[in-house]
Enzyme design. Structure first.
Site, short mmCIF file in Angstrom:
data_model
loop_
_atom_site.label_atom_id
_atom_site.label_comp_id
_atom_site.label_asym_id
_atom_site.label_seq_id
_atom_site.Cartn_x
_atom_site.Cartn_y
_atom_site.Cartn_z
N LYS A 1 -1.60 -9.47 -6.74
CA LYS A 1 -1.49 -11.04 -6.16
C LYS A 1 -2.71 -11.76 -5.78
O LYS A 1 -2.92 -12.83 -6.07
CB LYS A 1 -0.29 -11.15 -5.10
N GLN A 2 -3.36 -10.87 -4.84
CA GLN A 2 -4.70 -11.20 -4.46
C GLN A 2 -5.37 -10.43 -4.06
O GLN A 2 -5.18 -9.32 -4.04
CB GLN A 2 -4.31 -12.38 -3.00
N GLU B 1 0.65 -8.65 -1.82
CA GLU B 1 1.98 -8.21 -1.40
C GLU B 1 2.83 -8.04 -2.48
O GLU B 1 3.98 -7.85 -2.37
CB GLU B 1 2.29 -9.61 -0.66
N TRP C 1 -3.08 -14.34 9.45
CA TRP C 1 -4.53 -13.87 9.33
C TRP C 1 -5.58 -14.65 8.62
O TRP C 1 -6.88 -14.51 8.69
CB TRP C 1 -4.45 -12.54 8.67
N ASP C 2 -5.11 -15.64 7.77
CA ASP C 2 -5.82 -16.64 7.19
C ASP C 2 -6.97 -17.16 8.07
O ASP C 2 -8.11 -17.46 7.60
CB ASP C 2 -4.91 -17.77 6.70
C1 BGC Z 1 -0.37 -14.49 1.24
C2 BGC Z 1 -0.82 -14.10 2.64
C3 BGC Z 1 -1.16 -15.22 3.48
C4 BGC Z 1 0.31 -16.19 3.29
C5 BGC Z 1 -0.01 -17.65 4.18
C6 BGC Z 1 0.82 -15.46 1.16
O1 BGC Z 1 1.16 -15.96 0.03
O2 BGC Z 1 0.06 -13.21 0.32
O3 BGC Z 1 -1.91 -13.26 2.42
O4 BGC Z 1 -1.32 -15.14 4.77
O5 BGC Z 1 0.44 -16.66 2.14
O6 BGC Z 1 -1.11 -18.40 3.50
#
Ligand code: BGC
Length: 767
Positions: free
Chosen positions: A601-602, A489, A358-359
Site C-alpha cells: 500500500k505504501q 496496511e 503518526w503522519d
Molecule cells: C495510512 C496510514 C495513515 C492514515 C492517515 C492510512 O491510509 O495507511 O499510514 O496514518 O492513512 O493518513
C-alpha cells in the site's frame, strides 16, 4: 473526478463551469481555514444537490460510541471525532418568490477560485431563474488569519434583466450532524440563542466532552457600494436563528450582504464569557470592515509565503500543485497552540476522525520545522509529551507494565480511538515515529534542551515498550517482534516487519545514548527523570540486549531486507501487469485477496531507508528501491512522496518526477478517487519534502545540513527557502546553475554536493 478539471494557474485553484457531479470534490479542494477553524467550500445559499456540508473548529471533538462487528478486548469504547460544527456561512436567497438553488436554476459563467496568494475563496456565476429573471452573483469568503476566531463573507447580487425583490435569510444553524456518526446521534446541545440589533449568537455545548462554543454572525448590507439598512424579521427555531430582510432594487443594481461569523470556544475562554466574546469579535471585525480585513488577510498570507513559497519555473501544473499543498498545510496548523495538531483531513472532511496520526511525526515535522520558527515544531512535540500519561495508560490496557507507553494510532486527547485490531494493536511502528520526530527536531534546530526537558521521558517510556514487545526466539537466537502491521496496511499480523524491528532497535539505542549524555551533561535533569520514571540503570542494559540482538528478515538471494518473514512466498507480479480496471485494488479487490498479494500500500521497507538513509549505502537503497517500487500501489497518500525522495537520492529523476506529480496533484487530479471525502493534508507535507529533500537533496543527519540539488527536465528552475538555526537560506536550481543565498546576518555552514561550504551572511554562492 476528471483530470484537467482544475485550470492550471500559478497562484490560484480555478474551476470554470458548474458541474454538479464535481460538487463534493470541489467542496474539498476549495476548502478554507486559518488553523483555528476551517470549512469546506459549501455554497452560502441553499443547494439541494449532492453536497457534504462541513465546518470544523480546532480541538473540538466528540467521543462517538465505537461500532464494530466483533468486539475484541482492548478496543477503545469511543472514537473521538473531529466535530462538524454549527454553520455560520449560510445565507438563503430568494429572487422574487423563487429560491436561489444552483441545482434547480440555469447556471452559466460559473467561476470558482481559491486564491492562495491572498487567502480567500471567490465564486461568480450567472443564474437564470425559472421565470427568466437573470442575476449575477459574486461571493468572497475567508477565515481571518488576523482574528482567528472570525470569518467573513461578502455576497453580492446584481439584477441583469429585471427590477424586483430580493430576500436574504442569513442564519446560524447548530442542528448539525456528523456524516460519520456511528449511531446517527446529534453531538451538540443548544443552550442559548441571543439576538441583538444586527448580530446573533448561538451558545451550544458538545454532549459528553462539554466543549462550549459561541457561534456568532453580524449582518450588514450595501447597495451599489453604499451602506443601507434593511429591516429584518427574526426567526428562531430550536437550534437555528435567521434574519429575513428584503428589498426591491432596479435592473443593474448590486445589493451585497456582508456577514461576519465567529467561533469562540471554551478551550480559549471562560464559558460564561463566550457569548459576549463572540459579540465582541464580530463587532471588532465589522468595525475593521470587510475590505480592510481582506487587505490584512493578504498581508498575513504574504508573510507566510515569504518563507514557505516554492517557485517552480516552466511547469504551471507543478507550481500550482506545490502551492496548493503549502497553502492547505498553513490553513490547517499555524503552530501557536500545542493542544492542536494536523489531522489527515484537516478541516476538509470527517474521514479518519481524530486529529493526530503518526503522519505528524513522520511526515509533517520537516515542513513546519523548515518553513516556520522552531517553536512550531516544538509545539507538535509538546503535544505528544502532554499525552504521555495517556500513552502509558493505553499500553497498560494492553498488558504492558512499568511505565511502557504505546502512543495511539488515532487520537484527539491522547486516548486511543482506533478500533481495528490489526491496526490498533499491531501498527505499533507509530511509537517509533514519536522518537524519530524528537531526533529530527533536535538535529535540525540544535535545541538539545528539548531532550532533558521533555523528550527523555517519552524516549524511556517508548524504549520500555519495545523491550517488552520483543521476545527472544530460541529458534533464531535473536529477538523478534511478532504479530504486527507495518506502514503497509495491506499486510496484517506479520512477524518481523523490517521497518518496525529497525525502529524498535533504533529507539532503544537512541534512548540509551541520550540517557548517557544527560547523565554527563545535565545531571539535575538526569536525577529528576530517574525519579519521575523510576528508571533503574540496569534496566537500560536489558533494553540494549534486545536492540543489539534484533532479528531482521533478509534474502541472500536478492540481497535485500524483506518486508517481513515469508515475504518471498508471495507471487511477485509487478503492478505494471495489473489491469487499470482493477485499480485502486482497495476498491476493486476483496480484502483477503489484497492480503495474499504482494502489493504494498505504501512505503514500508523504503520508509525505513528514507528515515535512516545515512545508515545505508546508495547501492543498497537502489537494490531495495528496484525490488519494492514495482510492487507498490501507492494507495496511501503517504507513499509517493517517500518514493520520490528516494528515487532522487539514487539519481532516478524521471521516476522522482513521476512520483512527485502523483503526490503533489493527488487531490487536484483525484488519483485515489476519494477527494470528495476531504483532502490529504498530512501527505501535503510529504510533497514539500519531495522537492526540498527529493530534488533539493536536503539532508540533516547528525546536525549537518547538506544539499545535492537536481532538477527534472520538465522544469526550468525551482527555488525554496528554509529556516535553519536562525538563518534563512534560499536555494535556487536551474539546468545551468545552482545558487545558495544566505538571507540572514549569520554565516551558515553547509555541505553542497559533498563539499563543505561556509556561506557568509548575505552572501550569494553560485555553484
Ligand atoms: C495510512 C496510514 C495513515 C492514515 C492517515 C492510512 O491510509 O495507511 O499510514 O496514518 O492513512 O493518513
Amino acid at each position: 473526478m476528471n483530470l484537467d478539471y482544475i485550470i492550471p494557474n500559478e497562484w490560484s485553484i480555478i474551476e470554470e463551469g458548474f458541474d454538479k457531479t464535481q460538487a463534493t470534490a470541489s467542496e474539498s479542494i476549495f476548502s478554507i481555514g486559518n488553523g483555528a477553524m476551517g470549512q469546506r467550500a459549501n455554497f452560502e445559499e441553499h443547494y439541494s444537490g449532492d453536497t457534504f456540508q462541513g465546518s470544523y473548529i480546532g480541538g473540538i471533538y466528540y467521543p462517538d460510541k465505537t461500532r464494530v462487528g466483533w468486539w475484541k478486548n482492548g478496543y477503545p469504547e469511543y472514537f473521538a471525532k473531529v466535530l462538524n460544527a454549527p454553520n455560520w456561512i449560510g445565507i438563503d436567497i430568494k429572487i422574487g418568490e423563487e429560491q436561489l438553488d444552483l441545482n434547480t436554476c440555469l447556471v452559466t459563467d460559473f467561476y470558482r477560485e481559491l486564491n492562495m496568494k491572498e487567502g480567500y475563496l471567490k465564486r461568480k456565476f450567472k443564474a437564470t431563474m425559472n421565470n427568466g429573471n437573470q442575476i449575477q452573483v459574486e461571493s468572497v469568503r475567508f477565515c481571518s488569519l488576523d482574528i482567528n476566531e472570525v470569518g467573513a463573507i461578502k455576497y453580492s447580487i446584481t439584477l441583469l434583466n429585471f427590477s424586483g425583490k430580493i430576500q436574504f435569510t442569513p442564519y446560524l444553524d447548530a442542528g448539525i450532524k456528523n456524516e460519520d456518526a456511528n449511531y446517527d446521534e446529534l453531538f451538540w446541545k443548544v443552550l442559548d440563542i441571543e439576538d441583538r440589533d444586527n448580530d446573533a449568537v448561538i451558545l451550544s455545548r458538545t454532549l459528553k466532552t462539554k466543549f462550549y462554543v459561541a457561534t456568532g454572525m453580524h449582518i450588514s448590507y450595501e447597495l451599489n457600494g453604499n451602506k443601507v439598512h434593511l429591516p429584518k424579521i427574526v426567526h428562531e427555531v430550536e437550534k437555528r436563528i435567521d434574519y429575513k430582510s428584503s428589498t426591491t432594487i432596479n435592473q443593474g443594481d448590486t445589493i451585497s450582504i456582508i456577514k461576519f461569523g465567529s467561533y469562540c470556544q471554551s478551550m480559549n475562554h471562560k464559558k460564561e464569557n463566550l457569548v459576549s466574546f463572540a459579540q465582541k469579535m464580530i463587532h471588532k471585525a465589522a468595525d475593521i470592515g470587510f475590505e480592510t480585513l481582506l487587505e490584512k488577510q493578504k498581508e498575513s498570507w504574504a508573510k507566510i509565503w515569504e518563507t514557505a513559497d516554492i517557485i517552480i519555473e516552466g511547469d504551471v501544473k507543478a507550481q500550482q500543485a506545490i502551492r496548493f499543498n503549502i497553502f492547505h498545510l498553513n490553513q490547517t496548523y499555524s503552530g501557536e497552540d500545542s493542544r492542536l495538531n494536523i489531522g489527515p483531513k484537516g478541516f476538509t472532511g470527517e474521514k479518519y476522525g481524530g486529529s493526530t496520526y503518526w503522519d505528524t511525526e513522520a511526515f509533517c515535522i520537516p515542513f513546519y520545522m523548515s518553513t516556520k520558527d522552531n517553536h512550531v515544531a516544538r509545539n507538535l512535540l509538546i503535544y505528544r509529551h502532554n499525552q504521555l500519561g495517556k500513552a502509558i495508560e493505553n499500553a497498560e490496557k494492553l498488558g504492558f507494565k512499568n511505565g511502557a507507553a504505546l502512543y495511539p494510532m488515532v487520537t484527539m486527547n491522547g486516548e486511543e480511538c482506533h478500533n481495528e485490531w490489526e491496526i490498533t494493536f499491531e501498527e505499533i511502528h507509530r511509537n517509533g515515529a514519536m522518537i524519530y520526530a524528537i531526533y529530527n527536531y533536535v538535529n535540525y534546530t540544535g535545541d538539545y534542551s528539548y531532550i532533558p526537558d521533555y523528550g527523555m521521558e517519552v524516549m524511556i517510556a517508548v524504549a520500555r515498550f519495545w523491550h517488552q514487545r520483543a521476545n527472544y526466539s530460541n529458534e533464531k537466537d535473536q529477538y523478534v517482534i511478532l504479530g504486527v502491521t507495518g506502514p503497509n496496511e495491506y499486510e496484517n499480523n506479520v512477524n518481523n516487519n523490517f521497518y518496525t524491528n529497525y525502529l524498535a532497535k533504533w529507539c532503544i539505542e537512541y534512548a540509551a545514548e541520550n540517557l548517557s549524555k544527560i547523565k554527563c551533561e545535565y545531571i539535575d535533569d538526569y536525577n529528576r527523570i530517574l525519579s519521575l520514571t523510576h528508571l533503574e540503570e540496569n534496566e537500560v542494559s536489558e533494553w540494549l540486549k534486545v536492540a543489539k540482538n534484533m532479528y531482521f528478515p533478509y534474502s541472500d538471494k536478492h540481497g535485500i531486507f524483506l518486508q517481513q518473514d515469508g515475504f518471498l512466498d508471495k507471487e511477485l507480479i509487478p503492478t505494471s501487469e495489473l489491469p487499470k480496471s482493477e485499480r485502486p485494488i482497495n476498491q476493486k479487490w476483496s480484502w483477503d485477496r489484497i492480503l495474499r498479494s504482494c502489493y504494498i500500500k505504501q512505503a514500508d521497507v523504503l520508509q525505513g531507508m528514507y528515515l535512516f538513509e545515512n545508515k545505508f549505502d546508495k547501492e543498497v537503497i537502489e537494490k531495495h528501491f528496484d525490488f519494492y517500487e514495482p510492487i507498490t500501489v501507492h494507495e496511501s497518500s503517504l507513499s509517493p512522496c517517500v518514493h520520490s525522495i528516494l528515487a532522487a537520492s539514487i539519481d532516478r529523476i524521471p521516476k522522482a518526477y513521476e512520483q512527485y506529480l502523483r503526490t503533489s496533484r493527488l487531490d487536484l487530479d483525484d488519483y485515489n478517487h476519494e477527494v470528495h471525502e476531504g483532502l490529504h493534508i498530512t501527505s501535503m507535507a510529504g510533497t514539500w519534502s519531495a522537492i526540498v529533500q527529493g530534488f533539493g537533496g536536503m539532508r540533516n543527519f547528525d546536525g549537518i545540513l547538506s544539499f545535492n540539488p537536481q532538477i527534472p527536465k520538465e522544469w526550468k528552475s525551482y527555488s525554496f527557502k528554509i529556516n535553519f538555526r536562525g538563518s534563512t537560506l534560499k536555494v535556487y536550481k536551474s539546468h545551468t546553475e545552482c545558487r545558495f543565498t544566505n538571507e540572514s546576518d549569520l554565516p551558515i555552514q553547509i555541505t553542497i554536493n559533498g563539499e563543505d561550504r561556509l556561506i557568509e551572511k548575505n552572501e550569494l554562492m553560485i555553484i
